[in-house]
Design a protein around this motif. Structure first.
Motif, PDB file in Angstrom:
ATOM      1  N   LEU A 151      -4.439  22.604 -17.318  1.00  0.00           N
ATOM      2  CA  LEU A 151      -3.266  21.753 -17.110  1.00  0.00           C
ATOM      3  C   LEU A 151      -3.363  20.463 -17.911  1.00  0.00           C
ATOM      4  N   TRP A 152      -4.593  19.931 -18.134  1.00  0.00           N
ATOM      5  CA  TRP A 152      -4.764  18.627 -18.754  1.00  0.00           C
ATOM      6  C   TRP A 152      -5.573  18.715 -20.054  1.00  0.00           C
ATOM      7  N   ALA A 153      -5.302  17.795 -20.943  1.00  0.00           N
ATOM      8  CA  ALA A 153      -6.100  17.581 -22.149  1.00  0.00           C
ATOM      9  C   ALA A 153      -6.482  16.107 -22.150  1.00  0.00           C
ATOM     10  N   ARG A 154      -7.582  15.749 -22.755  1.00  0.00           N
ATOM     11  CA  ARG A 154      -8.030  14.348 -22.721  1.00  0.00           C
ATOM     12  C   ARG A 154      -7.683  13.609 -24.007  1.00  0.00           C
ATOM     13  N   TRP A 155      -7.177  12.368 -23.832  1.00  0.00           N
ATOM     14  CA  TRP A 155      -6.855  11.461 -24.931  1.00  0.00           C
ATOM     15  C   TRP A 155      -7.272  10.063 -24.504  1.00  0.00           C
ATOM     16  N   PRO A 156      -7.549   9.171 -25.445  1.00  0.00           N
ATOM     17  CA  PRO A 156      -7.941   7.821 -25.043  1.00  0.00           C
ATOM     18  C   PRO A 156      -6.751   6.975 -24.601  1.00  0.00           C
ATOM     19  N   LEU A 157      -6.973   6.127 -23.645  1.00  0.00           N
ATOM     20  CA  LEU A 157      -5.981   5.156 -23.168  1.00  0.00           C
ATOM     21  C   LEU A 157      -6.726   3.848 -22.968  1.00  0.00           C
ATOM     22  N   ALA A 199      -0.961  19.663 -20.798  1.00  0.00           N
ATOM     23  CA  ALA A 199      -1.003  20.765 -21.761  1.00  0.00           C
ATOM     24  C   ALA A 199       0.399  21.366 -21.926  1.00  0.00           C
ATOM     25  N   GLU A 200       0.668  21.900 -23.078  1.00  0.00           N
ATOM     26  CA  GLU A 200       2.008  22.372 -23.454  1.00  0.00           C
ATOM     27  C   GLU A 200       2.700  23.259 -22.415  1.00  0.00           C
ATOM     28  N   PRO A 201       2.080  24.282 -21.879  1.00  0.00           N
ATOM     29  CA  PRO A 201       2.832  25.126 -20.935  1.00  0.00           C
ATOM     30  C   PRO A 201       3.261  24.415 -19.652  1.00  0.00           C
ATOM     31  N   TRP A 202       2.671  23.262 -19.366  1.00  0.00           N
ATOM     32  CA  TRP A 202       2.948  22.546 -18.129  1.00  0.00           C
ATOM     33  C   TRP A 202       3.855  21.338 -18.327  1.00  0.00           C
ATOM     34  N   ARG A 203       4.320  21.112 -19.536  1.00  0.00           N
ATOM     35  CA  ARG A 203       5.143  19.936 -19.817  1.00  0.00           C
ATOM     36  C   ARG A 203       6.558  20.097 -19.268  1.00  0.00           C
ATOM     37  N   ARG A 204       7.276  18.948 -19.186  1.00  0.00           N
ATOM     38  CA  ARG A 204       8.647  18.873 -18.688  1.00  0.00           C
ATOM     39  C   ARG A 204       8.745  19.288 -17.212  1.00  0.00           C
ATOM     40  N   ARG A 205       7.701  18.950 -16.459  1.00  0.00           N
ATOM     41  CA  ARG A 205       7.699  19.219 -15.017  1.00  0.00           C
ATOM     42  C   ARG A 205       7.400  17.955 -14.208  1.00  0.00           C
TER      43      ARG A 205
END
Length: 98
Positions: free
Chosen positions: A4-10, A29-35
């Motif tokens: 469901l998640w990918a890691r990016w810096p914040l 992650a792409e399949p879980w977007r727009r939700r």
């Protein structure tokens, strides 16, 4: 099972130290977007950092126009001091009645 998640810096910055503090941003992650999960992640970051005196969230520059649209939709704009986007998360004195 797909992640469901990918890691990016914040990073965050605030009045208290003036310096940015980092933590991993979990991107949807792409399949879980727009939700509605992405805005929940922003909300969790605000809830975590606002009590610490931070008044801005910073994200890396968006890699796609869709990501830039998401950033804009939730109040982020290009940072004046470098290749990042940021959002004000401090309290508005007018809203607080001060």
């Amino acid at each position: 099972m797909e992640r469901l998640w990918a890691r990016w810096p914040l990073t965050t910055a605030g009045k208290r130290s003036g310096a940015a503090a980092g933590f991993p941003l979990l991107a949807v992650a792409e399949p879980w977007r727009r939700r509605g999960y992405g805005v929940q992640l922003i909300g969790q970051a605000v809830m975590h950092y606002r009590p610490m005196g931070r008044d801005r969230l910073r994200l890396p520059t968006p890699e796609t126009e869709a990501a830039a649209g998401f950033y804009r939709e939730f109040g982020f704009s290009p940072a004046a001091d470098g290749p990042a986007w940021e959002k004000f998360i401090g309290y508005d004195p007018e809203f607080l009645g001060t």
